[in-house]
Enzyme design. Sequence first.
Site, PDB file in Angstrom:
ATOM      1  N   CYS A 151       0.787  -0.796   0.330  1.00 33.16           N
ATOM      2  CA  CYS A 151       0.146  -0.041  -0.237  1.00 33.16           C
ATOM      3  C   CYS A 151       0.836   1.458   0.215  1.00 33.16           C
ATOM      4  O   CYS A 151       0.790   2.330  -0.755  1.00 33.16           O
ATOM      5  CB  CYS A 151      -1.142  -0.138   0.878  1.00 33.16           C
ATOM      6  SG  CYS A 151      -1.978  -1.281   1.629  1.00 33.16           S
ATOM      7  N   HIS A 152       1.912   1.338   0.745  1.00 32.03           N
ATOM      8  CA  HIS A 152       2.661   2.388   1.156  1.00 32.03           C
ATOM      9  C   HIS A 152       4.243   1.849   0.686  1.00 32.03           C
ATOM     10  O   HIS A 152       4.960   3.373   1.273  1.00 32.03           O
ATOM     11  CB  HIS A 152       2.310   3.336   1.890  1.00 32.03           C
ATOM     12  CG  HIS A 152       1.372   4.003   2.244  1.00 32.03           C
ATOM     13  ND1 HIS A 152      -0.437   3.015   2.648  1.00 32.03           N
ATOM     14  CD2 HIS A 152       0.190   4.523   1.880  1.00 32.03           C
ATOM     15  CE1 HIS A 152      -1.464   3.404   3.041  1.00 32.03           C
ATOM     16  NE2 HIS A 152      -0.553   4.794   2.234  1.00 32.03           N
ATOM     17  N   GLY A 153       4.664   1.216   0.990  1.00 31.51           N
ATOM     18  CA  GLY A 153       5.770   0.628   0.154  1.00 31.51           C
ATOM     19  C   GLY A 153       6.345   0.524   2.091  1.00 31.51           C
ATOM     20  O   GLY A 153       7.534   0.318   1.289  1.00 31.51           O
ATOM     21  N   PRO A 167       7.586   4.702   5.492  1.00 32.81           N
ATOM     22  CA  PRO A 167       6.757   4.641   6.115  1.00 32.81           C
ATOM     23  C   PRO A 167       6.104   4.363   7.330  1.00 32.81           C
ATOM     24  O   PRO A 167       4.835   5.538   8.198  1.00 32.81           O
ATOM     25  CB  PRO A 167       5.049   5.008   5.213  1.00 32.81           C
ATOM     26  CG  PRO A 167       5.237   5.086   3.847  1.00 32.81           C
ATOM     27  CD  PRO A 167       6.802   4.123   3.894  1.00 32.81           C
TER      28      PRO A 167
END
Length: 194
Positions: A151-153, A167
């Site tokens: 989703c955000h790495g 993140p």
Amino acid sequence: MTDDVDRNRRHFLTVATAVTGGAGLVLASIPFLSSLKPSARAQALGAPVEVPVSSLEPGAMVRVIWRGKLVYVVRRDKEMLARLSQTTDLLRDPDSAVVEQQPEYAVNEYRSVRPEFLVIEGSCTHLGCAPLPQFQVGPTDDWFGGFFCPCHGSRFDLAGRVYKGVPAPTNLRVPPYRFVRDDVIMIGADTGVA
């Protein structure tokens, strides 16, 4: 009207009324207090979960649900354990300094009671997505296997420790657990660690 009052009779009626009213209040409150007790379903959801690990092959993972949370149980092989020391310089919290993320007995390089078995919650510490297991060494030089949140790495190593520059702020959470027997892990209860 007469002032001739039977005080004993009045006292008896007052006491009898108070006792009857008190008993009625207690009986009426029982259903209300019973409704505050958790239901059998709620108690079952919060109960510890036993996970048999004898059939779990080295390098494999099983997913279980505990308290509505996804929990990963990974049986790490020797190669996976050896790769943990290679990631230390790439991690944000290699020593598990954030104490809320794991029980005290999991504050070590392996973040586990026994190095072979990793038990972590499958919820990214950034926004709660489910990181995917990617145990193979990746095509890039800094991927030694672990968990990847698409989703955000966010990336985590094979002990659930977060990489720098992603993140997610903290390592994956280790739930309380213990070994009931050599081949059974109980997630949700950590007293009486074997």
